[in-house]
Design a protein around this motif. Sequence first.
Motif, PDB file in Angstrom:
ATOM      1  N   LEU A 196       0.814  -1.217   0.000  1.00 17.08           N
ATOM      2  CA  LEU A 196       0.000   0.000   0.000  1.00 17.08           C
ATOM      3  C   LEU A 196       0.847   1.266   0.000  1.00 17.08           C
ATOM      4  O   LEU A 196       0.328   2.361  -0.235  1.00 17.08           O
ATOM      5  N   LYS A 197       2.148   1.136   0.257  1.00 16.38           N
ATOM      6  CA  LYS A 197       3.054   2.281   0.212  1.00 16.38           C
ATOM      7  C   LYS A 197       3.885   2.306  -1.077  1.00 16.38           C
ATOM      8  O   LYS A 197       4.689   3.220  -1.281  1.00 16.38           O
ATOM      9  N   ASP A 198       3.686   1.311  -1.923  1.00 19.44           N
ATOM     10  CA  ASP A 198       4.507   1.129  -3.124  1.00 19.44           C
ATOM     11  C   ASP A 198       3.978   1.997  -4.270  1.00 19.44           C
ATOM     12  O   ASP A 198       2.835   1.849  -4.699  1.00 19.44           O
ATOM     13  N   GLY A 199       4.825   2.892  -4.780  1.00 22.69           N
ATOM     14  CA  GLY A 199       4.429   3.746  -5.894  1.00 22.69           C
ATOM     15  C   GLY A 199       4.167   2.974  -7.163  1.00 22.69           C
ATOM     16  O   GLY A 199       3.255   3.312  -7.940  1.00 22.69           O
ATOM     17  N   ASP A 200       4.965   1.913  -7.420  1.00 21.67           N
ATOM     18  CA  ASP A 200       4.756   1.083  -8.612  1.00 21.67           C
ATOM     19  C   ASP A 200       3.389   0.403  -8.579  1.00 21.67           C
ATOM     20  O   ASP A 200       2.777   0.168  -9.624  1.00 21.67           O
ATOM     21  N   PHE A 201       2.915   0.088  -7.369  1.00 20.52           N
ATOM     22  CA  PHE A 201       1.605  -0.543  -7.217  1.00 20.52           C
ATOM     23  C   PHE A 201       0.502   0.378  -7.728  1.00 20.52           C
ATOM     24  O   PHE A 201      -0.388  -0.051  -8.463  1.00 20.52           O
ATOM     25  N   TYR A 202       0.573   1.647  -7.387  1.00 20.28           N
ATOM     26  CA  TYR A 202      -0.468   2.592  -7.808  1.00 20.28           C
ATOM     27  C   TYR A 202      -0.359   2.941  -9.291  1.00 20.28           C
ATOM     28  O   TYR A 202      -1.373   3.147  -9.960  1.00 20.28           O
ATOM     29  N   THR A 203       0.874   2.976  -9.807  1.00 19.76           N
ATOM     30  CA  THR A 203       1.045   3.165 -11.249  1.00 19.76           C
ATOM     31  C   THR A 203       0.453   1.999 -12.020  1.00 19.76           C
ATOM     32  O   THR A 203      -0.221   2.169 -13.046  1.00 19.76           O
ATOM     33  N   SER A 204       0.679   0.802 -11.496  1.00 16.43           N
ATOM     34  CA  SER A 204       0.139  -0.399 -12.117  1.00 16.43           C
ATOM     35  C   SER A 204      -1.378  -0.434 -12.026  1.00 16.43           C
ATOM     36  O   SER A 204      -2.056  -0.844 -12.972  1.00 16.43           O
ATOM     37  N   ILE A 205      -1.919   0.010 -10.883  1.00 10.90           N
ATOM     38  CA  ILE A 205      -3.373   0.054 -10.720  1.00 10.90           C
ATOM     39  C   ILE A 205      -3.989   1.008 -11.737  1.00 10.90           C
ATOM     40  O   ILE A 205      -5.042   0.727 -12.318  1.00 10.90           O
ATOM     41  N   ALA A 206      -3.351   2.162 -11.959  1.00  6.79           N
ATOM     42  CA  ALA A 206      -3.873   3.148 -12.900  1.00  6.79           C
ATOM     43  C   ALA A 206      -3.969   2.550 -14.306  1.00  6.79           C
ATOM     44  O   ALA A 206      -5.006   2.675 -14.976  1.00  6.79           O
TER      45      ALA A 206
END
Length: 291
Positions: free
Chosen positions: A62-72
């Motif tokens: 939940l703190k991973d920036g790559d996770f949110y980029t991937s979600i987008a």
Amino acid sequence: MTKNKDFVATYWPYLFVAIPVLLQLIFFFYPLFNGIFYSLTDWNGLSSSYEVIGLQNYIDVLKDGDFYTSIAFTFIFTVGLIVGEIVIGILMASLLNRKIKALGFFRTWYFFPAVLSTVTLGLIFSQLFNFGIPQIGEFLGIEWLSENLLVQENTVIPSVIFVALWQGLAMPIIIFLAGLQSIPSEIIEAADIDGANRSQKFFKIELPFLLPSISMVFILALKSGLTAFDLIFSLTSGGPNGKTESLGLLVYNYAFVDNKFSYANALAVILFVIIGVISIVQISFSRKFEV
């Protein structure tokens, strides 16, 4: 002898049920719960020892920036897949439901992409975007089409969605076509007698009957979009600059490239929960409008 026959007749059907249940337990439920367990550890996928660290992997995700980029990207890709498969699928099914010449040929032709391997499809389109389409763009004098669309950040996502729809539309067309053919002809005839136009028949008759099919296509497209891996891997490998790194590809990279196996399992569990919640909400919503 009679008792043996009665015993076989009574318990023989359970054997046929036991085999698929056993396979489901071995190849689905065991990996599922095993993955959930490893997501609570610090195992790297290679060492024989590990420690249980609780929810730390989930907190890190939940703190991973790559996770949110991937979600987008995954969100945009999934929405494009859902909207495209439903809208274009219904349109093509409506056309194929009419009495036209060579109808069997067109039905077979539109289903043909579904039999192709997704990896093969990705490799073929990768070559087309790299060599074929730029030459067409140069011939037509279209500047933006003269370059590989998969290496440009503003065109790579629409290009990936186009390839996914090219293959993914086959099954929705079949599903929607079956839904249209399940509508009683008496209802259509009554609407014609009452003077209903094409738009009124679609929204008042066909669409309500297609809601179960739409629900099914929605869930299939949702699953395909949220778990997209092989097409993305073979087409762009997540590039350019991680612009098309889907959640499935992110799980793969963390597990087999970075050796963060437990971290990748935590990400996979989060993805599993997202798909489950959205599917339950969508099924509950669609049932209110079914005929």
